[in-house]
Motif scaffolding. Structure first.
Motif, PDB file in Angstrom:
ATOM      1  N   PRO A 213      21.214 -28.845 -31.832  1.00  0.00           N
ATOM      2  CA  PRO A 213      20.173 -29.281 -30.894  1.00  0.00           C
ATOM      3  C   PRO A 213      20.666 -29.164 -29.463  1.00  0.00           C
ATOM      4  O   PRO A 213      21.879 -29.180 -29.210  1.00  0.00           O
ATOM      5  CB  PRO A 213      19.950 -30.749 -31.295  1.00  0.00           C
ATOM      6  CG  PRO A 213      21.197 -31.158 -32.011  1.00  0.00           C
ATOM      7  CD  PRO A 213      21.681 -29.923 -32.713  1.00  0.00           C
ATOM      8  N   PRO A 214      19.758 -29.022 -28.508  1.00  0.00           N
ATOM      9  CA  PRO A 214      20.177 -28.867 -27.106  1.00  0.00           C
ATOM     10  C   PRO A 214      20.938 -30.085 -26.616  1.00  0.00           C
ATOM     11  O   PRO A 214      20.615 -31.223 -26.965  1.00  0.00           O
ATOM     12  CB  PRO A 214      18.846 -28.682 -26.364  1.00  0.00           C
ATOM     13  CG  PRO A 214      17.807 -29.276 -27.277  1.00  0.00           C
ATOM     14  CD  PRO A 214      18.294 -29.025 -28.652  1.00  0.00           C
ATOM     15  N   SER A 215      21.954 -29.857 -25.795  1.00  0.00           N
ATOM     16  CA  SER A 215      22.766 -30.940 -25.263  1.00  0.00           C
ATOM     17  C   SER A 215      22.082 -31.578 -24.062  1.00  0.00           C
ATOM     18  O   SER A 215      21.288 -30.919 -23.373  1.00  0.00           O
ATOM     19  CB  SER A 215      24.142 -30.410 -24.853  1.00  0.00           C
ATOM     20  OG  SER A 215      24.007 -29.385 -23.885  1.00  0.00           O
TER      21      SER A 215
END
Length: 341
Positions: A213-215
């Protein structure tokens, strides 16, 4: 005693007897008064991991390659671990950057709760040292004095896992694409081990190649270094990998590993093309030999709050609060303005 009281007493005794004979109650009491379950690491160490199945079973391969130091100690007992990692960055717009890292770890008897001593050093004259002896933890940087650590719960265990997790980190960085091909058995340190040749597996076979998932992003945006690092992890592409791994036939612990691989980032994905070469030489030795670890003769006591922040403020002329000085507190002071108001 009246007839009514006798009947009530008889009924109560019958209920108690029926409750004791109830299988559900018996099972509940057995759970409540049963011995405490062993730690998860101890249970994991009792699990059979056939080393001959490493090549054909990805789950067994991941368990063996990523085995935690605590589980290794439970399976092997006292031992010595030595690993050397090499990093070399090259790009089109800069000169190569090299770093060599050495990790040494000694495990004493006692399994997961036993003594241990770990040292991390690199070619830039940096490092740290952590030891646990008799339940007491001591730590220091490369040239500093030892300090007892009473409040850092789990710090020693985390450091132990990081020091001995070179193969796990290597496999993760290469997106789980270590392909192991069996090449029979050999003898290492007097122990029988399965030998596997390591090559780079196709991307579809990488267990760790699924996107993350995007940070979280900073409100003002990331700095240039952070962007470059994030682009590497997002667009990294393993290009080559070779080496060998020896897995103990009796305990399924990796006894020796030699890995050499390259990871690239295409120029169209980042501002410039770059490549990272990683090498690893790791080996377990002195299995069953008690290192007889001892606490350091001299060490600083544990500090509730370090003096670093307060000393820095004193250096710049920002005096700490009088009440804090009188109480001997290390809390950061509130700076006084130039007019003293």
């Amino acid at each position: 005693m009246s007839r009514l009281k006798k009947s009530a007493f008889t009924f109560a005794v019958a209920l108690a007897a029926a409750g004791c004979s109830d299988p559900v109650d018996k099972a509940a009491k057995a759970r409540i008064f049963s011995p405490e379950d062993p730690p998860k690491v101890v249970a994991s160490a009792q699990q059979k991991l056939p080393p001959e199945d490493v090549a054909d079973n990805p789950q067994v391969a991941r368990r063996i390659l990523g085995m935690d130091a605590a589980e290794v100690t439970e399976r092997l007992g006292p031992h010595r671990y030595q690993a050397t990692l090499g990093y070399e960055w090259t790009s089109e717009a800069s000169i190569p950057v090299k770093l060599t890292e050495t990790r040494t770890f000694r495990a004493g008897p006692g399994g997961v709760s036993g003594d241990f001593h770990g040292v991390l050093e690199n070619s830039r004259d940096q490092g740290l040292e952590v030891m646990r002896v008799g339940g007491q933890v001591f730590a220091r940087n490369r040239y500093g004095p030892y300090r007892q650590r009473l409040r850092d719960r789990g710090m020693a265990e985390r450091t132990r896992a990081e020091l001995t997790g070179a193969i796990r980190d290597f496999d993760s960085l290469f997106q789980g694409r270590l392909k192991l091909t069996p090449e029979g058995t050999v003898t290492h340190e007097g122990r029988t081990a399965w030998r596997y040749v390591v090559t780079l597996a196709p991307a579809s076979e990488g267990a760790a190649s699924r996107p993350l998932p995007p940070s979280p992003q900073a409100k003002k945006g990331a700095d240039e270094t952070t962007v470059r690092r994030a682009n590497f992890f997002t667009h990294r592409l393993p290009r080559s990998l070779d080496g060998e791994v020896l897995v103990d036939a009796a305990t399924s612990v990796v006894l020796k590993a030699r890995l050499d691989g390259r990871i690239g980032v295409p120029g169209e994905k980042t501002s410039e093309a770059a490549e990272l070469r990683m090498t690893l030489e790791a080996m377990l030795s002195e299995v069953g030999k008690d290192p007889r670890l001892q606490s350091p003769e001299e060490f600083l006591p544990d500090a509730d709050k370090p003096q670093g922040i307060a000393d820095a403020l004193d250096t710049f002329g920002l005096k700490r609060k009088k009440g804090a000085e009188a109480a001997g507190s290390d809390a950061p002071p509130e700076p006084e303005d130039e007019e003293g108001t």
